[in-house]
Design an enzyme around this catalytic site. Structure first.
Site, short mmCIF file in Angstrom:
data_model
loop_
_atom_site.label_atom_id
_atom_site.label_comp_id
_atom_site.label_asym_id
_atom_site.label_seq_id
_atom_site.Cartn_x
_atom_site.Cartn_y
_atom_site.Cartn_z
N SER A 73 -70.43 -65.54 65.64
CA SER A 73 -69.27 -64.97 64.94
C SER A 73 -68.18 -64.59 65.94
O SER A 73 -67.00 -64.84 65.71
CB SER A 73 -69.68 -63.72 64.15
OG SER A 73 -70.65 -64.05 63.18
N ASN A 152 -74.14 -74.83 57.41
CA ASN A 152 -75.32 -73.97 57.41
C ASN A 152 -76.03 -73.92 56.06
O ASN A 152 -77.20 -73.58 55.98
CB ASN A 152 -74.95 -72.56 57.85
CG ASN A 152 -73.71 -72.03 57.17
OD1 ASN A 152 -72.63 -72.63 57.28
ND2 ASN A 152 -73.84 -70.94 56.46
N SER A 200 -74.68 -70.14 69.05
CA SER A 200 -75.35 -68.85 68.91
C SER A 200 -76.80 -68.95 69.36
O SER A 200 -77.48 -69.93 69.05
CB SER A 200 -75.28 -68.42 67.44
OG SER A 200 -76.11 -67.31 67.22
N GLY A 201 -77.28 -67.94 70.07
CA GLY A 201 -78.64 -67.95 70.60
C GLY A 201 -79.72 -67.89 69.55
O GLY A 201 -80.71 -68.62 69.61
N HIS A 202 -79.53 -67.02 68.54
CA HIS A 202 -80.66 -66.77 67.63
C HIS A 202 -80.89 -67.89 66.63
O HIS A 202 -81.87 -67.87 65.89
CB HIS A 202 -80.49 -65.42 66.92
CG HIS A 202 -79.48 -65.39 65.82
ND1 HIS A 202 -79.84 -65.48 64.51
CD2 HIS A 202 -78.14 -65.27 65.83
CE1 HIS A 202 -78.75 -65.40 63.75
NE2 HIS A 202 -77.71 -65.28 64.53
N THR A 238 -69.86 -55.35 80.54
CA THR A 238 -70.99 -55.65 81.40
C THR A 238 -71.83 -56.76 80.80
O THR A 238 -72.16 -56.72 79.61
CB THR A 238 -71.86 -54.38 81.58
OG1 THR A 238 -71.03 -53.36 82.13
CG2 THR A 238 -73.04 -54.63 82.49
N CYS A 326 -74.67 -64.56 47.19
CA CYS A 326 -75.31 -63.69 46.19
C CYS A 326 -76.17 -62.63 46.84
O CYS A 326 -76.25 -61.50 46.37
CB CYS A 326 -76.21 -64.51 45.27
SG CYS A 326 -75.34 -65.84 44.47
C1 LIG Z 1 -75.17 -68.10 61.89
C2 LIG Z 1 -73.86 -68.80 61.94
C3 LIG Z 1 -72.74 -68.20 62.52
C4 LIG Z 1 -72.77 -66.79 63.05
O1 LIG Z 1 -73.52 -66.68 64.23
P1 LIG Z 1 -74.05 -65.22 64.68
O2 LIG Z 1 -74.62 -65.44 66.03
O3 LIG Z 1 -75.05 -64.80 63.66
O4 LIG Z 1 -72.85 -64.33 64.71
C5 LIG Z 1 -71.56 -68.91 62.56
N1 LIG Z 1 -71.48 -70.17 62.06
C6 LIG Z 1 -72.54 -70.79 61.52
C7 LIG Z 1 -72.38 -72.19 61.02
C8 LIG Z 1 -73.75 -70.13 61.41
O5 LIG Z 1 -74.79 -70.74 60.85
#
Ligand SMILES: *Cc1c(COP(=O)(O)O)cnc(C)c1O
Length: 396
Positions: A73, A152, A200-202, A238, A326
């Protein structure tokens, strides 16, 4: 309780054990500030630059084109807002798609309030961007095209190379939110003419709250967080050293197993798709059948509420998503499902299942069995379904 069947890998993924292992010493031993002079600090600094190299290499970019952020994000906000600000004297027009993640869409809405104009390009019934519409939307004052690499919710992979070529030819910057694609699909920023890319890492078995923005050398940008000189003065704060180390470990892992992971996921995904299509009547597969992320399944089922389905799946230990807003308590159906042309009530009956290479065929079969049983039960209680059946009989 039975073992949970986790089918929501587009929402987040399990942090890989080797990622946690790579991170641990940077909490316990090498906890120095990467900006400090003493060796405890320089060890941290070294780890950060190694991580930057690993990530740059994965995109065929240069290390000094990678900027660490606290997630996808933030990277999206930075790319879109900073470009708007830095190029406002050239123009105030931005092009995006109707199916972006809210991190891009809401940023565009914010910029509209600040006097920028945004064109939202539509998609076809499978979620593929309408390229002709994009070409027609380009204006002399267009400064940025931002289109996601893969969606997504419905997993559709966009014609990124074509979009990049259009942007390049017209001298417009091209940003792509690659949060869902990065680590799943090989990406070469030069080949695709990508100027900025968010990740994004997660979403790739890394730690939450980590990510990066790739910014091509020579592009004007603005500092996103003001303060210290970290990230070459463009993103103060940091460094999250354990997070950055974990992100790089996740990237290494993702690229090392990509081929095998993709193969496994496609087999699992296709089992779900084939069985659901065959065994559950009145359903629709959302998203393109071919240009689709290896791990994504998204169906709409007539005469049911996606939320009820989710709750009943949860009672059976299955984690899924309705792929819509939702879940946040809003009654609006997903903007993505509406953009591909679904009616409101069809969009409400949608279910997203996103697999990982750790899932098994047995889990897929158990999931389909559960969905089938739940949908039969929900439909048996639905007055809409009853009406539909009566009408159908009358016609026969
Ligand atoms: C999950 C997602 C994000 C946001 O990433 P975060 O690391 O959760 O902030 C942005 N764009 C897409 C397409 C995503 O699937």
């Amino acid at each position: 309780m039975e073992k949970v069947i986790y089918l929501d890998n587009a929402a987040t993924t399990k942090t890989a054990p080797e990622v946690v292992e790579a991170m641990t010493p940077y909490f316990t031993e090498y906890y120095g500030n990467a900006s400090s002079i003493y060796s405890l600090g320089t060890q941290a600094k070294k780890a950060v630059s190694q991580a930057r190299e690993t990530i740059a290499e994965s995109l065929r970019a240069e290390p000094n084109e990678i900027y660490f952020t606290a997630g996808g994000s933030e990277a999206d906000n930075w790319a879109v807002k900073a470009t708007a600000e830095a190029y406002a004297s050239k123009g105030r027009h931005i092009i995006t798609s109707a199916i972006e993640h809210h991190a891009v869409l809401h940023t565009c809405k914010y910029l509209e309030q600040k006097g920028f104009e945004v064109t939202y390009i539509g998609v076809d019934e499978n979620g593929i961007l309408k390229i002709e519409e994009l070409k027609a939307a380009v204006r002399p004052d267009t400064i940025l095209i931002t289109v996601m690499f893969a969606n997504n919710e419905i997993g559709t992979i966009q014609p990124v190379k074509e979009i990049g070529e259009i942007a390049k030819e017209k001298g417009i910057l091209f940003h792509t939110d690659a949060v869902q694609a990065y680590g799943q699909i090989p990406i070469d920023v030069d080949e695709y003419h990508i100027d900025m890319l968010s990740a994004s890492g997660h979403k790739l078995n890394g730690p939450k709250g980590t990510g990066f923005l790739y910014i091509r050398k020579g592009i004007k940008t603005r500092s996103f967080i003001h303060g210290g000189q970290q990230e070459r003065g463009r993103r103060a704060g940091t460094e999250n050293v354990p997070g950055i180390v974990g992100l790089a470990a996740a990237v290494k892992r993702a690229f090392a197993i990509m081929e095998e992971k993709t193969k496994k996921e496609i087999a699992l995904r296709d089992r779900l798709i084939e069985r659901i299509k065959k065994e559950i009547p009145y359903c629709r597969l959302n998203g393109d059948e071919k240009k689709r992320l290896p791990n994504n399944v998204n169906f709409s089922f007539q005469f049911i509420e996606g939320e009820s389905l989710l709750i009943m799946l949860d009672m059976k230990g299955i984690c899924a998503s309705s792929g819509s807003a939702c879940t946040s308590g809003s009654l609006d159906p997903s903007h993505v499902l509406l953009a591909i042309g679904l009616a409101h009530e069809t969009a409400h009956g949608s279910l997203r299942l996103t697999v990982s290479e750790e899932n098994t065929m047995e889990e897929m079969d158990r999931t389909v069995d559960c969905i089938k049983e739940i949908i039969e039960r929900l439909r048996a209680m639905s007055p809409l379904y009853e009406d539909f059946c009566k009408k159908k009989e009358g016609l026969l």
